[in-house]
Every structure is written in structure tokens, then in C-alpha cells.
Design a protein around this motif. Structure first.
Motif, PDB file in Angstrom:
ATOM      1  N   UNK A   6      11.591   2.929  -9.252  1.00 10.30           N
ATOM      2  CA  UNK A   6      11.435   1.354  -9.213  1.00 10.30           C
ATOM      3  C   UNK A   6      10.038   0.813  -9.011  1.00 10.30           C
ATOM      4  N   UNK A   7       9.753   0.027 -10.086  1.00 14.37           N
ATOM      5  CA  UNK A   7       8.361  -0.485 -10.062  1.00 14.37           C
ATOM      6  C   UNK A   7       8.355  -1.659  -8.984  1.00 14.37           C
ATOM      7  N   UNK A   8       9.483  -2.219  -8.710  1.00 12.25           N
ATOM      8  CA  UNK A   8       9.511  -3.275  -8.007  1.00 12.25           C
ATOM      9  C   UNK A   8       8.694  -4.623  -8.345  1.00 12.25           C
ATOM     10  N   UNK A   9       8.723  -4.994  -9.353  1.00 13.98           N
ATOM     11  CA  UNK A   9       7.773  -5.974 -10.148  1.00 13.98           C
ATOM     12  C   UNK A   9       7.934  -7.138  -9.421  1.00 13.98           C
ATOM     13  N   UNK A  10       9.380  -7.601  -8.766  1.00 14.95           N
ATOM     14  CA  UNK A  10       9.468  -8.738  -8.140  1.00 14.95           C
ATOM     15  C   UNK A  10       8.996  -8.903  -6.911  1.00 14.95           C
ATOM     16  N   UNK A  11       8.982  -7.712  -6.248  1.00 20.30           N
ATOM     17  CA  UNK A  11       8.787  -7.831  -4.714  1.00 20.30           C
ATOM     18  C   UNK A  11       7.412  -7.326  -4.288  1.00 20.30           C
ATOM     19  N   UNK A  25      -0.294  -3.823  -7.759  1.00 17.02           N
ATOM     20  CA  UNK A  25       0.471  -2.521  -7.007  1.00 17.02           C
ATOM     21  C   UNK A  25       0.568  -1.454  -8.240  1.00 17.02           C
ATOM     22  N   UNK A  26       1.412  -1.868  -9.217  1.00 18.97           N
ATOM     23  CA  UNK A  26       1.519  -0.975 -10.256  1.00 18.97           C
ATOM     24  C   UNK A  26       0.158  -0.742 -11.277  1.00 18.97           C
ATOM     25  N   UNK A  27      -0.488  -1.821 -11.280  1.00 17.83           N
ATOM     26  CA  UNK A  27      -1.794  -1.660 -11.734  1.00 17.83           C
ATOM     27  C   UNK A  27      -2.707  -0.829 -11.377  1.00 17.83           C
ATOM     28  N   UNK A  28      -2.708  -0.700 -10.035  1.00 21.32           N
ATOM     29  CA  UNK A  28      -3.750   0.102  -9.244  1.00 21.32           C
ATOM     30  C   UNK A  28      -3.174   1.720  -9.391  1.00 21.32           C
ATOM     31  N   UNK A  29      -1.839   1.822  -9.467  1.00 26.06           N
ATOM     32  CA  UNK A  29      -1.269   3.061  -9.654  1.00 26.06           C
ATOM     33  C   UNK A  29      -1.680   3.606 -11.006  1.00 26.06           C
ATOM     34  N   UNK A  30      -1.497   2.739 -11.952  1.00 25.05           N
ATOM     35  CA  UNK A  30      -1.929   3.018 -13.262  1.00 25.05           C
ATOM     36  C   UNK A  30      -3.461   3.541 -13.359  1.00 25.05           C
ATOM     37  N   UNK A  31      -4.183   2.815 -12.645  1.00 23.35           N
ATOM     38  CA  UNK A  31      -5.576   3.126 -12.467  1.00 23.35           C
ATOM     39  C   UNK A  31      -5.732   4.679 -11.979  1.00 23.35           C
ATOM     40  N   UNK A  32      -4.975   4.778 -10.849  1.00 24.55           N
ATOM     41  CA  UNK A  32      -5.102   6.109 -10.380  1.00 24.55           C
ATOM     42  C   UNK A  32      -4.723   7.138 -11.479  1.00 24.55           C
ATOM     43  N   UNK A  33      -3.872   6.938 -12.077  1.00 26.38           N
ATOM     44  CA  UNK A  33      -3.586   8.130 -13.217  1.00 26.38           C
ATOM     45  C   UNK A  33      -4.844   8.018 -14.097  1.00 26.38           C
ATOM     46  N   UNK A  34      -5.347   7.010 -14.613  1.00 22.47           N
ATOM     47  CA  UNK A  34      -6.395   7.174 -15.556  1.00 22.47           C
ATOM     48  C   UNK A  34      -7.530   7.997 -14.682  1.00 22.47           C
ATOM     49  N   UNK A  88       0.927  -1.172  -0.100  1.00 24.60           N
ATOM     50  CA  UNK A  88      -0.080  -0.019  -0.043  1.00 24.60           C
ATOM     51  C   UNK A  88       1.020   1.183  -0.148  1.00 24.60           C
ATOM     52  N   UNK A  89       1.914   1.212   0.541  1.00 19.85           N
ATOM     53  CA  UNK A  89       2.782   2.334   0.827  1.00 19.85           C
ATOM     54  C   UNK A  89       3.653   2.462  -0.460  1.00 19.85           C
ATOM     55  N   UNK A  90       3.790   1.325  -1.043  1.00 20.20           N
ATOM     56  CA  UNK A  90       4.593   1.509  -2.333  1.00 20.20           C
ATOM     57  C   UNK A  90       3.540   1.876  -3.451  1.00 20.20           C
ATOM     58  N   UNK A  91       2.447   1.613  -3.438  1.00 19.81           N
ATOM     59  CA  UNK A  91       1.278   2.074  -4.422  1.00 19.81           C
ATOM     60  C   UNK A  91       1.145   3.610  -4.266  1.00 19.81           C
ATOM     61  N   UNK A  92       1.044   4.016  -3.008  1.00 18.50           N
ATOM     62  CA  UNK A  92       1.031   5.658  -3.057  1.00 18.50           C
ATOM     63  C   UNK A  92       2.068   6.203  -3.350  1.00 18.50           C
ATOM     64  N   UNK A  93       3.050   5.767  -3.086  1.00 15.83           N
ATOM     65  CA  UNK A  93       4.438   6.516  -3.277  1.00 15.83           C
ATOM     66  C   UNK A  93       4.546   6.325  -5.031  1.00 15.83           C
ATOM     67  N   UNK A  94       4.125   5.345  -5.881  1.00 14.82           N
ATOM     68  CA  UNK A  94       4.065   5.210  -7.022  1.00 14.82           C
ATOM     69  C   UNK A  94       3.073   6.209  -7.817  1.00 14.82           C
ATOM     70  N   UNK A  95       2.038   6.304  -7.224  1.00 22.04           N
ATOM     71  CA  UNK A  95       0.880   7.314  -7.621  1.00 22.04           C
ATOM     72  C   UNK A  95       1.609   8.778  -7.576  1.00 22.04           C
TER      73      UNK A  95
END
Length: 521
Positions: A170-175, A180-189, A3-10
Motif C-alpha cells: 500500500x503506497x498510501x498516496x492519500x495519507x 515518502x514514496x519518492x524517497x523510497x524510490x531514491x533509496x532503490x536508485x 518516516x516509518x512508512x518510508x522505511x517499510x516501503x524501502x
């Protein structure tokens, strides 16, 4: 952590998106930033998978692989697993580094390389299973557009800057979880939709509405064989359904707008939906349906409100199996019921559908009244009618409703009406449904209860007595009695005011006499 990583990504991604703000409209710079994010995602997935394949080999860093046979082997495996292939020198990191390697005080020229790479991604899928999912996927990224800069140098400078900032994230796709990235993408949309005005309705359904639709069609189910959206926009609604169940075998959708269709495909892939699991098509759903021979367990939709369609102008519609049994076609000026009929035709016998429509579908007469009566009286598919607050959609303030229909209804003698129109909070210029508002709608739907001033379980006989008019106030009484007026108290207040006025008039008259001027009354 996720969740923290998602918010940071957003926040990071939105900050980068604002690099392009002021250069063009929100709906235009959306296509560039989302396209570049998608390219970076594909690159990182390719790099991770290639390194996985290289484990135990002499060279284990894909960036350094040059052997042709090794590259061919990685390409074959990547096309099967990922659906596409990127060479080491085509990875996002490589082109971003080149764009920001200063040469005589200026960024190195990368526009031609970048265009070649984006074309190469699409071409790598030619003749494979994933070809339809990647063909012309980057066509909206016009790197030669003067909106990016009047000169080639200015455009190169801007794109290099955007790639540089994206490369630092860092998208951190392995971790982290795939969403997480998908939801950040949704946030942008969603952010772009809020600034796109009327155009937003073409591609985005607000998350709280998507959540309601998703919960309605998955009620009582842990997994779905298939889910379908005939007007899928950015694909957000399909992906929202996936959050409500443990597993979905296949996603299907159709979208008219080409740019939005590209966005939907990117969105599915970014949410780690395998290319074999989704089948999205770009065509007019009513005039050229692409999945007509298939039936779906869950259907969700937010069709364009009261859109025009060919209706009677296309003689083929009279014999179309989607519409012919109803005896009348939806009016050419309002395709709302045409979409409903299409979805019913595609619905499996064990399926449920939920769609957002304007309130007019509940009470308009003529052909629409005839279709509405046939749905209830002859087919008995209507399960619930849910009224939503006004001004919750981007680009329109009209109140909307949700129709829930099912071919496997358990309560066949009644229809549930819910009036949720007054249950929301105001956020900026928009009204939003809160978590408790959504929960109340879903709980009421599941329990199928009558709640004073909120819901009512109407018998089919009651609906027939109302000539199949589904206008919610006919069934849910939300009238609030006004407090009784104490006329004696009002009279006393008026008398007191009159006395005050007379006293003020005398005071004004005295001032006027003292100043030797005429009174104003």
C-alpha cells in the motif's frame, strides 16, 4: 508515521527487487523494478483522482465505470491534471490480479496486455502538453527479453510474481507526504548504484554530496524561480535542491543517456512534480544544448569526470558564445571546464552554481590554466573551492572537489578554500560524509571563516601569486608535525634487543651442540 512508512516501503520494495537478482545485472533489473513501481504509482494516482471526480455520481468506484461519456470526461480532466490517462481495465491492480489468477496450474498470460497498457499510457499523452514527459518512457521494459526467462511462459511467470508482490504494498498516496514514496524510490536508485560499479557514476550522485550542492546554491534563499542540471542523471540532484527551499517554480535538466533520462522523468513524476513544472531533455549538453536561451537562478551538476568532447574538432565551438570569450577551448580529452563554461553561460545574474569536478581542474595547465585564470581574473565568479574525501562516489575512488561560482558575489576580493578531505566515516567499501561533516562545510561557507587546518580565505592577490593554481594544499595547511624522536631512548632499545639476540643465539648453539648438528649461524 511518514518516516516509518518510508522505511517499510524501502525494505518491501528492495525485497521485491531481489526477485530479479541473479537473472541479470543490477543496472538491468533496476529498469524493470523501477518501471513497474512507476506504473503502479501512475495507476494509484489515476484511481484516486478518478474517484475524486466521481464523487456525487451514481457510480463512485472507478474500477466499475463503463459508461463511455463518463470515461471521456475523466480522461479529459486526467490529461489536464495528471498528464496521462489509464482506463479502469488498465490499472495495475487489474493486470496484477489477472497475472496471478491460476489457469490449469499456471499464471494467466499477461505480457501482451501489459505491453499494450504501457504503450497506452504513452499514447494517451499524444498531442497534449505532457507528451514530451511521457514519450517512450517505458522503452527500457523489454518484456520479451530472454534475461527474464528463456521461454514466454517463464517470463510471464516471473513478471506475474513481481506484480503480485508489488500489488500487496500500500503506497498510501492519500495519507502520506508525497516525498515518502519518492524517497523510497531514491533509496532503490541508491541501492542499484552501489551495485552497478563504474556505470553508477552515469546516473547517481551520492546523497551526502547532493545535499552539499543543494545547500550551497540555496544559501540565504527560501524559494527559487528555477534550478538547472546540465547532466541531470536520475534527477536526484534537482530533487534534492527542492528539499532546501519552500518552493521552486521550474526544474530544468538535460541528460545524454536515454535510459537514465527515462529514469529522471519517472523520478520527477514520482516526487509529485507536476509535468508543467519540469522540462528535461535527452541530448548531448555540450554539442546540442536544449535550454541555451534561458538563464537559471540555481545550477547544480555532477558532470562525467574528464569526459571526452569534440572541442577543437568541432569548428563551431570556437565561435560558440559559451566558450569564445575565454580565448581557448577545454582540451578534447577533458571536458570538465567546457561544462563549467556552459553552466556559467546559463547562470542568471542573481544565480549561484555548484558542481563536482576532479581535482585536476584546480591545477592542470595549458588551456585549462588559461580558462581558470580568466574565470578568476577577468570574470571574478569563483566564490569557493571545497575539497571532498576520496572514494565517496560509486565507481571511482578519486578525490573530488566542488567549485562554487556566482555572478552576484558579495565577497569580491577573495576566494574561500575548504579542505574537508579528512572528515568522513568509512561504511563498507565507501567513504561517507556524516551530518556533522556536511554542516561544517556549509557553516564555514556561510560564515566565510579561516579555520586552522580546515579552511582559508585567500585574497585574489594570493591566488595571482600562485599563478591561479587552486590546489587546496597551497592555501589550507593541513601538515601535522610528527612527535619528536628520543634518539637516546631508541639507542637504548636497540642495545637491549642486541643483548636479547645474543642470549637467544647462545641458547640455540647449546641445543645444536646437544643434538650434534651445526649451528645455523
Amino acid at each position: 508515521m511518514s518516516e516509518d512508512h518510508k522505511k517499510l516501503l524501502e525494505q518491501q520494495l528492495w525485497n521485491i527487487a531481489n526477485t530479479l537478482r541473479g537473472k541479470m545485472g543490477a543496472d538491468e533489473f533496476r529498469d524493470y523494478i523501477l518501471g513497474f513501481i512507476f506504473y503502479k504509482y501512475l495507476s494509484e494516482k489515476q484511481y484516486i483522482y478518478a474517484n475524486y471526480l466521481l464523487e456525487g455520481e451514481e457510480e463512485t468506484d472507478y474500477h466499475k465505470v463503463t459508461d463511455a461519456d463518463t470515461l471521456d470526461a475523466i480522461m479529459d480532466e486526467s490529461l489536464n491534471k495528471l498528464g496521462y490517462f489509464l482506463k479502469p481495465n488498465e490499472l495495475f491492480h487489474t493486470i496484477a490480479a489477472k497475472g496471478n489468477a491460476k489457469n490449469e496450474g499456471q499464471s494467466s498470460f499477461i505480457l501482451e496486455d501489459l505491453e499494450r497498457i504501457l504503450n497506452s499510457i504513452e499514447q494517451s499523452t499524444m498531442g497534449t502538453e505532457s507528451e514530451d514527459d511521457f514519450v517512450k518512457l517505458f522503452e527500457d521494459l523489454d518484456l520479451g527479453s530472454t534475461k527474464l526467462g528463456r521461454t514466454v511462459e517463464a517470463r510471464n511467470e516471473l513478471i506475474s510474481k513481481v506484480l503480485f508482490h508489488l500489488n500487496k504494498i500500500d503506497f498510501k498516496l492519500e495519507d502520506t507526504d508525497a516525498d515518502v514514496l519518492g524517497d523510497a524510490y531514491e533509496y532503490l536508485i541508491a541501492q542499484f548504484a552501489s551495485g552497478a560499479g563504474k556505470k553508477a557514476g552515469e546516473f547517481y550522485t551520492p546523497q551526502q554530496v547532493s545535499t552539499i550542492l543543494a545547500k550551497l546554491v540555496t544559501a540565504g534563499k527560501k524559494r527559487l524561480k528555477s534550478v538547472y542540471d546540465p547532466t541531470c542523471g536520475s534527477g536526484s540532484l534537482l530533487l534534492r535542491v527542492a528539499k532546501e527551499v519552500e518552493d521552486i517554480d521550474e526544474f530544468y535538466g538535460q541528460e545524454l543517456n536515454r535510459t537514465t533520462y527515462n529514469l529522471a522523468r519517472m523520478n520527477m513524476i514520482l516526487h509529485d512534480v507536476h509535468y508543467r513544472q519540469f522540462d528535461l531533455k535527452q541530448e548531448d549538453t555540450l554539442e546540442n544544448p536544449q535550454h541555451l536561451d534561458q538563464r537559471f537562478e540555481a545550477i547544480v551538476a555532477n558532470p562525467p569526470f574528464s569526459a571526452k568532447w569534440k572541442g577543437k574538432d568541432n569548428p563551431l565551438n570556437n565561435n560558440d558564445e559559451r566558450f569564445s570569450q575565454y580565448g581557448k577551448l577545454a582540451p578534447s580529452s577533458k571536458a570538465d571546464f567546457a561544462f563549467v563554461q556552459h553552466m556559467i553561460h546559463q547562470l542568471a545574474d542573481n544565480g549561484t552554481m555548484a558542481c563536482v569536478l576532479p581535482h585536476g581542474v584546480l591545477f592542470r595547465g595549458a588551456a585549462e590554466g588559461h580558462i581558470r585564470e580568466y574565470l578568476i581574473k577577468n570574470l571574478n565568479y569563483l566564490d569557493a573551492v571545497i575539497g571532498l574525501p576520496a572514494n565517496i562516489f560509486y565507481g571511482t575512488s578519486i578525490p573530488t572537489c566542488i567549485l562554487v561560482l556566482s555572478k552576484c558575489r558579495t565577497e569580491t576580493e577573495n576566494v574561500l578554500f575548504i579542505d574537508a578531505s579528512q572528515h568522513f566515516e568509512k561504511v563498507g567499501n565507501q567513504n561517507q560524509l556524516r551530518g556533522e561533516d556536511i554542516d561544517k562545510i556549509i557553516d564555514t561557507y556561510k560564515e566565510r571563516t579561516t579555520i586552522d587546518k580546515y579552511s582559508y580565505v585567500a585574497t585574489l592577490e594570493e591566488i595571482a601569486e600562485n599563478d591561479y593554481n587552486l590546489n587546496i594544499p597551497r592555501y589550507v595547511d593541513t601538515f601535522e608535525e610528527e612527535e619528536p624522536v628520543d634518539l637516546q631512548a631508541v639507542a637504548q632499545q636497540l642495545q637491549a634487543l642486541e643483548g636479547n639476540i645474543q642470549a637467544v643465539d647462545k641458547e640455540i648453539a647449546a641445543f645444536c651442540k646437544e643434538l650434534a648438528i651445526e649451528k645455523p649461524f
